[in-house]
Design an enzyme around this catalytic site. Structure first.
Site, PDB file in Angstrom:
ATOM      1  N   ARG A 162      57.692 -29.367  11.179  1.00 40.98           N
ATOM      2  CA  ARG A 162      57.732 -28.908   9.930  1.00 40.98           C
ATOM      3  C   ARG A 162      57.842 -27.423   9.543  1.00 40.98           C
ATOM      4  NH1 ARG A 162      53.134 -32.756   6.929  1.00 40.98           N
ATOM      5  NH2 ARG A 162      54.430 -33.817   5.349  1.00 40.98           N
ATOM      6  N   SER A 173      45.252 -37.101 -14.205  1.00 45.46           N
ATOM      7  CA  SER A 173      46.530 -37.448 -15.010  1.00 45.46           C
ATOM      8  C   SER A 173      46.089 -38.436 -16.371  1.00 45.46           C
ATOM      9  CB  SER A 173      47.750 -37.835 -14.134  1.00 45.46           C
ATOM     10  OG  SER A 173      47.931 -36.831 -13.263  1.00 45.46           O
ATOM     11  N   LYS A 209      56.130 -39.839  -3.108  1.00 45.69           N
ATOM     12  CA  LYS A 209      57.198 -38.717  -3.957  1.00 45.69           C
ATOM     13  C   LYS A 209      58.619 -38.766  -3.165  1.00 45.69           C
ATOM     14  CE  LYS A 209      53.944 -35.172  -5.241  1.00 45.69           C
ATOM     15  NZ  LYS A 209      53.476 -33.955  -5.397  1.00 45.69           N
ATOM     16  N   GLY A 227      49.844 -24.792   5.672  1.00 50.05           N
ATOM     17  CA  GLY A 227      50.323 -26.054   5.495  1.00 50.05           C
ATOM     18  C   GLY A 227      51.732 -26.184   5.126  1.00 50.05           C
ATOM     19  N   GLY A 235      53.545 -29.281   3.942  1.00 44.37           N
ATOM     20  CA  GLY A 235      53.859 -30.354   3.496  1.00 44.37           C
ATOM     21  C   GLY A 235      54.523 -30.381   2.168  1.00 44.37           C
TER      22      GLY A 235
HETATM   23  P1  NDP Z   1      51.319 -33.340   2.771  1.00 39.84           P
HETATM   24  O1  NDP Z   1      50.655 -34.779   3.270  1.00 39.84           O
HETATM   25  O2  NDP Z   1      52.667 -33.450   2.259  1.00 39.84           O
HETATM   26  O3  NDP Z   1      50.724 -32.286   3.457  1.00 39.84           O
HETATM   27  C1  NDP Z   1      49.580 -31.951   4.079  1.00 39.84           C
HETATM   28  C2  NDP Z   1      49.843 -30.805   4.883  1.00 39.84           C
HETATM   29  O4  NDP Z   1      48.248 -30.301   5.479  1.00 39.84           O
HETATM   30  C3  NDP Z   1      50.854 -30.596   6.129  1.00 39.84           C
HETATM   31  O5  NDP Z   1      51.345 -29.657   6.447  1.00 39.84           O
HETATM   32  C4  NDP Z   1      49.678 -31.276   7.289  1.00 39.84           C
HETATM   33  O6  NDP Z   1      49.970 -30.714   8.531  1.00 39.84           O
HETATM   34  C5  NDP Z   1      48.445 -30.217   6.765  1.00 39.84           C
HETATM   35  N1  NDP Z   1      47.281 -31.152   7.472  1.00 39.84           N
HETATM   36  C6  NDP Z   1      46.942 -32.230   7.127  1.00 39.84           C
HETATM   37  N2  NDP Z   1      45.622 -32.445   7.852  1.00 39.84           N
HETATM   38  C7  NDP Z   1      45.581 -31.509   8.573  1.00 39.84           C
HETATM   39  C8  NDP Z   1      44.631 -31.041   9.653  1.00 39.84           C
HETATM   40  N3  NDP Z   1      43.457 -31.755  10.024  1.00 39.84           N
HETATM   41  N4  NDP Z   1      44.639 -29.838  10.298  1.00 39.84           N
HETATM   42  C9  NDP Z   1      45.699 -28.978  10.158  1.00 39.84           C
HETATM   43  N5  NDP Z   1      46.722 -29.422   9.252  1.00 39.84           N
HETATM   44  C10 NDP Z   1      46.640 -30.538   8.467  1.00 39.84           C
HETATM   45  O7  NDP Z   1      50.104 -33.266   1.405  1.00 39.84           O
HETATM   46  P2  NDP Z   1      50.756 -32.259  -0.029  1.00 39.84           P
HETATM   47  O8  NDP Z   1      51.322 -31.308   0.330  1.00 39.84           O
HETATM   48  O9  NDP Z   1      51.260 -33.280  -0.932  1.00 39.84           O
HETATM   49  O10 NDP Z   1      49.311 -31.934  -0.610  1.00 39.84           O
HETATM   50  C11 NDP Z   1      48.535 -30.966  -0.005  1.00 39.84           C
HETATM   51  C12 NDP Z   1      47.383 -30.791  -0.891  1.00 39.84           C
HETATM   52  O11 NDP Z   1      47.663 -30.192  -2.022  1.00 39.84           O
HETATM   53  C13 NDP Z   1      46.476 -31.782  -1.196  1.00 39.84           C
HETATM   54  O12 NDP Z   1      45.162 -31.639  -1.268  1.00 39.84           O
HETATM   55  C14 NDP Z   1      46.780 -32.035  -2.642  1.00 39.84           C
HETATM   56  O13 NDP Z   1      45.692 -32.803  -3.360  1.00 39.84           O
HETATM   57  C15 NDP Z   1      47.106 -30.548  -3.146  1.00 39.84           C
HETATM   58  N6  NDP Z   1      48.184 -30.743  -4.558  1.00 39.84           N
HETATM   59  C16 NDP Z   1      47.851 -30.369  -5.567  1.00 39.84           C
HETATM   60  C17 NDP Z   1      48.723 -30.332  -6.461  1.00 39.84           C
HETATM   61  C18 NDP Z   1      48.273 -29.768  -7.909  1.00 39.84           C
HETATM   62  O14 NDP Z   1      48.940 -30.109  -8.765  1.00 39.84           O
HETATM   63  N7  NDP Z   1      47.206 -29.032  -7.941  1.00 39.84           N
HETATM   64  C19 NDP Z   1      50.049 -30.927  -6.434  1.00 39.84           C
HETATM   65  C20 NDP Z   1      50.222 -31.512  -5.042  1.00 39.84           C
HETATM   66  C21 NDP Z   1      49.301 -31.278  -4.143  1.00 39.84           C
HETATM   67  P3  NDP Z   1      51.104 -31.233   9.571  1.00 39.84           P
HETATM   68  O15 NDP Z   1      52.565 -31.088   9.058  1.00 39.84           O
HETATM   69  O16 NDP Z   1      50.955 -30.878  10.837  1.00 39.84           O
HETATM   70  O17 NDP Z   1      50.981 -32.892   9.501  1.00 39.84           O
END
Ligand code: NDP
Length: 286
Positions: free
Chosen positions: A169, A25, A75, A141, A143
């Site tokens: 979730r 950014s 966020k 996912g 998240g």
């Molecule tokens: P969050 O932490 O909010 O969510 C992560 C998700 O991944 C959750 O559903 C979590 O599951 C799951 N997860 C994490 N580790 C594991 C694992 N070992 N096994 C299974 N599930 C897993 O992160 P974000 O949603 O904010 O971001 C996710 C990705 O998206 C990141 O890589 C981020 O860099 C990318 N991103 C890219 C953007 C862009 O502009 N290109 C903007 C925002 C994000 P659980 O619910 O079970 O914990």
């Protein structure tokens, strides 16, 4: 590219997140600030390990910071510390852009529209129809990023499917966005006939599904990975091997940045120069 001479009237903006050193950014925003000769500087704030309360954002407001991008894990705290700009932000309960209001921050979410613009761009490039109505779209996912995509896609008439590890979730995806929900053990049922699969898992979680069953998706299916690291993710490499069209998260990153820039400065900046600079920076990374 330089921020120009920094002086007493230089406005300061930035992105707050942890970790943040990898963020593109500052590169993107300083490039646009320079192109438009805006006397401002965009920096990265690493935040701290302390739980982020409203005081963090109130302090940044009163310090005179001109605007902020917010990324994980701040966020939700930024949402709580700002006045939501509209229904979208209230639906997502998360904001990634803070704009100065009269007496405090106004919180916006540009991730949803950023994703949609990147998706349309990729579909145009691959000669795929823009309409997603009735398509089975799988989100890996549940998240913050997956919720932003779900909100964008719900408005497009798609049938959403969420695959997640944590069932609470998943339930949230069902209740808020009408998604069918599965665990990773049922991946085959989730992806059968899918027209689009979006990977919103962090890179370290790629192994959770092993070899992705691309053969079960529609032949015209598209793969999206919200990550944008180089080399490309095994998920996208697998999609390409199975002759599925694909795109990564760089487009979403740049489009959400452009929407942030417009909110702060009222100017729609150039996407392609930012994309080229970001790609060059990614290629140079060790
Ligand atoms: P969050 O932490 O909010 O969510 C992560 C998700 O991944 C959750 O559903 C979590 O599951 C799951 N997860 C994490 N580790 C594991 C694992 N070992 N096994 C299974 N599930 C897993 O992160 P974000 O949603 O904010 O971001 C996710 C990705 O998206 C990141 O890589 C981020 O860099 C990318 N991103 C890219 C953007 C862009 O502009 N290109 C903007 C925002 C994000 P659980 O619910 O079970 O914990």
């Amino acid at each position: 590219m330089s921020p120009g001479p920094v002086h007493g009237a230089t406005k300061v903006l930035g992105v707050i997140g942890r970790p943040i050193a990898h963020s593109l950014s500052p590169l993107i925003h300083n490039l646009w600030l320079d192109q438009h000769r805006i006397p401002a500087l965009y920096v990265a704030f690493p935040g701290s390990d302390a739980p982020a309360g409203a005081a963090l954002f109130t302090g940044l407001f009163h310090a005179g910071i001109h605007g902020l991008n917010v990324t994980a894990p701040f966020k939700d705290a930024a949402f709580a510390a700002s006045q939501a700009a509209g229904d979208r932000e209230r639906d997502l309960r998360a904001v990634n852009v803070l704009v100065r209001g009269e007496s405090g921050w106004v919180g916006h979410n540009t991730d949803s529209d950023g994703f949609l613009l990147a998706l349309w761009e990729a579909r145009l490039k691959h000669g795929l129809p823009q309409s997603l109505s009735g398509q089975r779209i799988v989100l890996l996912g549940a998240g913050g990023a997956a919720r932003a995509c779900a909100l964008a896609l719900r408005g497009e008439g798609a049938d959403l499917v969420a695959v997640n590890r944590d069932s609470a979730r998943s339930r949230d995806m069902r209740d808020r966005f009408g998604a069918e929900t599965y665990g990773f053990a049922d991946l085959a049922s989730a992806v059968r006939g899918a027209g689009l699969v979006i990977n919103s898992l962090p890179a370290a979680a790629d192994t959770v599904f092993g070899d992705f069953p691309w053969g079960l998706t529609a032949e015209s299916a598209m793969a999206a990975d919200l990550g944008y690291a180089r080399p490309e993710s095994p998920f996208l490499a697998g999609a390409r091997k199975a002759h599925r069209s694909e795109f990564d998260g760089l487009g979403m990153l740049i489009h959400q940045a452009a929407l942030s820039f417009k909110l702060w400065w009222g100017i729609a900046p150039d996407i392609e120069t930012a994309r080229k600079a970001a790609l060059d920076a990614l290629e140079r990374r060790p």
